[in-house]
Design a protein around this motif. Structure first.
Motif, short mmCIF file in Angstrom:
data_model
loop_
_atom_site.label_atom_id
_atom_site.label_comp_id
_atom_site.label_asym_id
_atom_site.label_seq_id
_atom_site.Cartn_x
_atom_site.Cartn_y
_atom_site.Cartn_z
N GLN A 65 0.83 -1.25 0.11
CA GLN A 65 -0.21 -0.10 -0.09
C GLN A 65 0.92 1.28 -0.02
OE1 GLN A 65 -2.49 0.33 3.17
NE2 GLN A 65 -3.81 1.87 2.67
N SER A 66 0.59 2.10 -1.04
CA SER A 66 1.28 3.27 -1.09
C SER A 66 0.41 4.57 -0.62
CB SER A 66 1.92 3.44 -2.42
OG SER A 66 2.56 4.77 -2.75
N THR A 67 1.16 5.43 0.01
CA THR A 67 0.28 6.64 0.46
C THR A 67 0.63 7.87 -0.64
OG1 THR A 67 1.70 7.33 2.07
CG2 THR A 67 -0.30 5.96 2.41
N SER A 68 1.60 7.83 -1.17
CA SER A 68 2.11 8.97 -2.26
C SER A 68 1.81 8.74 -3.68
CB SER A 68 3.60 9.08 -1.90
OG SER A 68 4.18 7.90 -2.40
N THR A 69 1.16 7.77 -4.15
CA THR A 69 0.84 7.61 -5.56
C THR A 69 -0.62 7.76 -5.74
OG1 THR A 69 0.73 5.41 -5.32
CG2 THR A 69 2.79 6.18 -5.76
N LEU A 70 -1.04 7.76 -7.03
CA LEU A 70 -2.50 7.85 -7.32
C LEU A 70 -3.07 6.73 -7.03
CD1 LEU A 70 -4.30 9.54 -8.87
CD2 LEU A 70 -3.80 8.65 -11.13
N ALA A 71 -2.18 5.54 -7.03
CA ALA A 71 -2.90 4.28 -7.12
C ALA A 71 -3.45 3.97 -5.70
CB ALA A 71 -2.02 3.17 -6.95
N SER A 72 -3.09 4.77 -4.57
CA SER A 72 -3.48 4.51 -3.35
C SER A 72 -5.00 5.42 -3.21
CB SER A 72 -2.60 5.27 -2.30
OG SER A 72 -2.65 6.69 -2.47
N SER A 73 -5.70 4.82 -2.40
CA SER A 73 -7.15 5.50 -2.44
C SER A 73 -7.40 5.34 -0.93
CB SER A 73 -8.09 4.60 -3.00
OG SER A 73 -8.27 3.35 -2.65
N THR A 74 -8.71 5.85 -0.40
CA THR A 74 -9.00 5.99 0.74
C THR A 74 -9.45 4.52 1.46
OG1 THR A 74 -11.15 6.34 0.18
CG2 THR A 74 -9.47 8.15 0.93
N ASN A 75 -9.88 3.79 0.68
CA ASN A 75 -10.26 2.38 0.93
C ASN A 75 -9.65 1.25 0.08
OD1 ASN A 75 -11.72 0.01 2.10
ND2 ASN A 75 -13.79 0.96 1.40
N ASN A 76 -8.72 0.90 0.35
CA ASN A 76 -8.13 -0.23 -0.66
C ASN A 76 -8.50 -1.68 -0.52
OD1 ASN A 76 -6.61 1.49 -2.10
ND2 ASN A 76 -4.60 1.44 -0.53
N GLU B 149 -12.19 4.77 -11.25
CA GLU B 149 -10.93 5.10 -11.31
C GLU B 149 -10.55 6.20 -12.60
OE1 GLU B 149 -8.19 3.72 -9.68
OE2 GLU B 149 -9.76 2.86 -8.55
N ILE B 150 -11.33 6.08 -13.46
CA ILE B 150 -11.19 6.93 -14.53
C ILE B 150 -11.51 8.51 -14.17
CG2 ILE B 150 -12.19 8.17 -16.87
CD1 ILE B 150 -12.28 5.02 -17.91
N VAL B 151 -12.65 8.73 -13.27
CA VAL B 151 -13.13 9.84 -12.83
C VAL B 151 -11.97 10.64 -11.87
CG1 VAL B 151 -14.61 10.69 -11.21
CG2 VAL B 151 -15.43 9.43 -13.21
N LYS B 152 -11.21 9.42 -11.15
CA LYS B 152 -10.31 9.83 -10.08
C LYS B 152 -9.08 10.32 -11.06
CE LYS B 152 -9.19 6.36 -7.46
NZ LYS B 152 -9.16 5.25 -6.48
N TYR B 153 -8.68 9.58 -12.12
CA TYR B 153 -7.50 10.13 -12.58
C TYR B 153 -7.71 11.31 -13.63
CZ TYR B 153 -3.63 9.67 -15.96
OH TYR B 153 -2.49 9.90 -16.65
N VAL B 154 -8.89 11.61 -13.91
CA VAL B 154 -9.03 12.92 -14.47
C VAL B 154 -9.20 14.11 -13.64
CG1 VAL B 154 -11.12 14.30 -15.58
CG2 VAL B 154 -10.64 11.85 -16.61
N ALA B 155 -9.59 13.74 -12.22
CA ALA B 155 -9.48 14.80 -11.30
C ALA B 155 -8.02 14.98 -10.98
CB ALA B 155 -10.33 14.38 -9.81
N HIS B 156 -7.38 14.02 -10.86
CA HIS B 156 -5.85 14.06 -10.66
C HIS B 156 -5.17 14.89 -11.70
CE1 HIS B 156 -1.52 13.28 -10.04
NE2 HIS B 156 -1.66 12.71 -11.20
N LEU B 157 -5.58 14.95 -12.76
CA LEU B 157 -4.96 15.54 -14.05
C LEU B 157 -5.27 16.94 -13.90
CD1 LEU B 157 -5.01 13.12 -16.95
CD2 LEU B 157 -3.18 13.77 -15.88
N TRP B 158 -6.68 17.16 -13.56
CA TRP B 158 -7.20 18.37 -13.42
C TRP B 158 -6.48 19.19 -12.41
CZ3 TRP B 158 -9.75 22.25 -15.55
CH2 TRP B 158 -10.26 23.46 -14.74
N ARG B 159 -6.25 18.81 -11.20
CA ARG B 159 -5.63 19.49 -10.11
C ARG B 159 -4.12 19.90 -10.47
NH1 ARG B 159 -8.25 15.34 -7.09
NH2 ARG B 159 -6.28 14.17 -7.10
N ARG B 160 -3.58 18.86 -11.04
CA ARG B 160 -2.10 18.96 -11.52
C ARG B 160 -2.10 20.28 -12.59
NH1 ARG B 160 1.29 14.20 -14.80
NH2 ARG B 160 3.01 15.57 -14.87
N SER B 161 -2.85 20.14 -13.57
CA SER B 161 -2.64 21.24 -14.50
C SER B 161 -3.12 22.64 -13.98
CB SER B 161 -3.43 20.83 -15.70
OG SER B 161 -4.90 20.78 -15.30
#
Length: 119
Positions: free
Chosen positions: A32-43, A52-64
Motif C-alpha cells: 500500500q502506497s500513500t504517495s501515489t495515485l494508486a492509493s485510495s482511501t479504501n483499498n 478510476e477514470i474519474v479519479k484520474y481525470v480529477a488528478h490531471l485537473w488538479r495537476r494542470s
C-alpha cells in the motif's frame, strides 16, 4: 468417527483460512502506497473502471491547475520586474488618458478640457 473427522477438517480449514487472511493483510499493508495515485482511501474494496477514470481525470485537473497558476504567477512576477527596471532606468510610464476612461465619461472630458487650457 465421521463426526471426529469433520471436526478435524473444519479446525484445519479455519486455521488455514486465518493464516492466509493474515498473510494477505500483511501483503496489502506492505504494497500500500500513500504517495501515489494508486492509493485510495479504501483499498480493501476494488473500484470500478469508471471510478478510476474519474479519479484520474480529477488528478490531471488538479495537476494542470497547479501548473497553470504557477505560470501565471511567474508571468506576473516577470512583468513587475520589467516595470521596476524601466523605473530604475529612468524611463517614464506614459499615461494614455483616452484609454483610461470611457469616451462618454465626464472625467475624460474634464481632463481633455484641462489639457486644452494648458496649451
Amino acid at each position: 468417527m465421521i463426526n471426529l473427522c469433520l471436526v478435524v477438517i473444519a479446525t484445519q480449514f479455519s486455521e488455514t483460512k486465518k493464516r492466509e487472511m493474515e498473510r494477505m493483510r500483511l501483503e496489502r499493508a506492505r504494497f500500500q502506497s500513500t504517495s501515489t495515485l494508486a492509493s485510495s482511501t479504501n483499498n480493501s474494496e476494488p473500484t470500478t473502471c469508471y471510478a478510476e477514470i474519474v479519479k484520474y481525470v480529477a488528478h490531471l485537473w488538479r495537476r494542470s491547475k497547479r501548473r497553470f497558476l504557477k505560470k501565471v504567477r511567474l508571468l506576473r512576477y516577470r512583468r513587475e520586474q520589467r516595470r521596476e527596471q524601466k523605473m530604475i532606468a529612468g524611463e517614464t510610464i506614459r499615461l494614455n488618458f483616452n484609454r483610461r476612461h470611457h469616451p462618454c465619461c465626464p472625467r475624460l472630458k474634464q481632463v481633455v478640457r484641462n489639457l486644452r487650457n494648458l496649451i
